[in-house]
Write an enzyme that holds these catalytic residues in place. Structure first.
Site, mmCIF file in Angstrom:
data_model
loop_
_atom_site.group_PDB
_atom_site.id
_atom_site.type_symbol
_atom_site.label_atom_id
_atom_site.label_comp_id
_atom_site.label_asym_id
_atom_site.label_seq_id
_atom_site.Cartn_x
_atom_site.Cartn_y
_atom_site.Cartn_z
ATOM 1 N N LYS A 171 0.882 -1.176 0.000
ATOM 2 C CA LYS A 171 0.000 0.000 0.000
ATOM 3 C C LYS A 171 0.919 1.226 0.000
ATOM 4 C CE LYS A 171 -4.295 1.175 2.367
ATOM 5 N NZ LYS A 171 -5.091 1.484 1.202
HETATM 6 N N1 PMP Z 1 -7.172 -2.166 -3.261
HETATM 7 C C1 PMP Z 1 -6.747 -0.913 -3.053
HETATM 8 C C2 PMP Z 1 -5.985 -0.233 -4.140
HETATM 9 C C3 PMP Z 1 -7.020 -0.256 -1.845
HETATM 10 O O1 PMP Z 1 -6.576 0.988 -1.633
HETATM 11 C C4 PMP Z 1 -7.760 -0.933 -0.849
HETATM 12 C C5 PMP Z 1 -8.092 -0.242 0.437
HETATM 13 N N2 PMP Z 1 -7.113 -0.472 1.415
HETATM 14 C C6 PMP Z 1 -8.180 -2.248 -1.098
HETATM 15 C C7 PMP Z 1 -7.876 -2.825 -2.314
HETATM 16 C C8 PMP Z 1 -8.928 -3.043 -0.071
HETATM 17 O O2 PMP Z 1 -8.065 -3.431 0.969
HETATM 18 P P1 PMP Z 1 -8.580 -3.686 2.441
HETATM 19 O O3 PMP Z 1 -9.748 -4.569 2.341
HETATM 20 O O4 PMP Z 1 -7.443 -4.310 3.130
HETATM 21 O O5 PMP Z 1 -8.949 -2.352 3.003
#
Ligand code: PMP
Length: 320
Positions: A171
């Site tokens: 991320k």
């Molecule tokens: N893909 C992206 C690009 C994101 O920014 C997020 C949000 N964190 C997600 C998927 C979903 O991840 P999560 O379920 O861990 O929040």
């Protein structure tokens, strides 16, 4: 066919304001949590972050942080990709987070934003031999996508960053420029969200969420090798579909055109929670309303995150 009900995300006039942040090793008033204009991460996108939610449970008078350890485990993997060495373990950061939330005394749903960044003040594009730091703040938070129950998405002209360019499984601050291009293009064209394809033309994910489609009673989501963030909500939903709803989940590449023939589609993520996509590029998904699997899943999801399902209470860390 109904026209899109979309308005652009508003300019941030009044942003909910936390009182405190964790900054340079301690909890400080938010006004004191400031970095220099020379900070490496500000120039080169050399930061990584997490997005975590905590849900207020009125009945239990408790605030539950959802899957906080899993978020910090992934956060440390992002740090590893960027060669940011923090002096904290996942458990340390969980404790810092709980401490910070208690300082704010929240009794409502909140969003938690940990950030690790190259704190070096100076010029030079690289990852190695640079100091890094960790900061954290929290905010009261409601919906992320306005249209959570009838999202109108479009397929973006911007492709998802490839693993060999900027790994999407981290991320990473810099890769969100890619997400921002896709989101703004979609909103300016009158849609709520973007669906982003890989360079090969397979479905990857939303601008800040993962994606599922349903075909003939089977839920399908792209595998982690399709340049997606390895979403924690995606994992939650996979487990609930399989174990609690008896819906098979298949991880396989999804063709672009499957978006136009699927029965149901939805985005999932900590921010978007579960956003049902009812139209894709002006075409109805299924009959253009929330389908039965997404509807049941949404109800189950909100019970789980709010600490109202005993089976998953171990994912909900109480703050107070
Ligand atoms: N893909 C992206 C690009 C994101 O920014 C997020 C949000 N964190 C997600 C998927 C979903 O991840 P999560 O379920 O861990 O929040």
């Amino acid at each position: 066919m109904a026209s899109p009900a979309t308005t652009l995300s508003p300019a941030p006039t009044k942003v909910a304001h936390p009182q405190f942040a964790f900054f340079e090793g301690q909890i400080v008033p938010i006004e004191d949590a400031k970095v220099s204009v020379m900070t490496h991460a500000l120039h080169y996108g050399t930061s990584c972050f997490a997005g975590i939610r905590a849900y207020w449970n009125n009945q239990k008078e408790q605030l539950y942080v959802f899957r906080v350890r899993d978020h910090y485990r992934r956060f440390l993997q992002s740090c590893r990709l960027l060669m940011i060495d923090l002096p904290y373990s996942a458990d340390d950061m969980v404790n810092i987070t709980l401490d910070l939330i208690r300082h704010e005394e929240y009794r409502e749903d909140i969003y938690i934003r940990p950030l690790a960044y190259k704190s070096f003040k100076g010029i030079g594009v690289r990852l190695h031999n640079l100091p890094g730091d960790f900061t954290l703040f929290t905010l009261p938070f409601g919906k992320y996508i306005e249209n959570e129950s009838g999202c109108h998405a479009t397929v973006s002209s911007f492709r998802r960053v490839d693993d060999n360019a900027i790994p999407a499984r981290g991320k990473l601050g810099g890769s969100y420029v890619n997400s921002a291009f896709a989101k703004t293009e979609a909103e300016m064209a009158g849609f709520d969200e973007a669906i982003v394809l890989t360079e090969e033309g397979h479905v990857s994910e939303g601008s800040a969420s993962n994606l599922f489609i349903v075909r003939d009673g089977v839920a399908i989501t792209p595998p982690i090798t399709e340049n997606i963030l390895e979403g924690i909500t995606r994992r939650t939903i996979t487990q609930v579909l399989r174990e609690d709803m008896g819906v098979p989940v298949v991880e396989r590449p999804i063709d672009h055109s499957e978006l136009y023939v699927c029965d149901e589609a939805f985005f999932c993520g900590t921010g978007v929670q579960l956003s049902v996509i009812t139209r894709i590029s002006h075409r109805p998904v299924g009959d253009g309303t929330t389908g039965p699997i997404a509807a049941e899943l949404r109800d189950r999801y909100f019970d789980i995150v709010r600490g109202a399902n005993d089976k998953y209470l171990h994912w909900c860390t109480p703050v107070y």
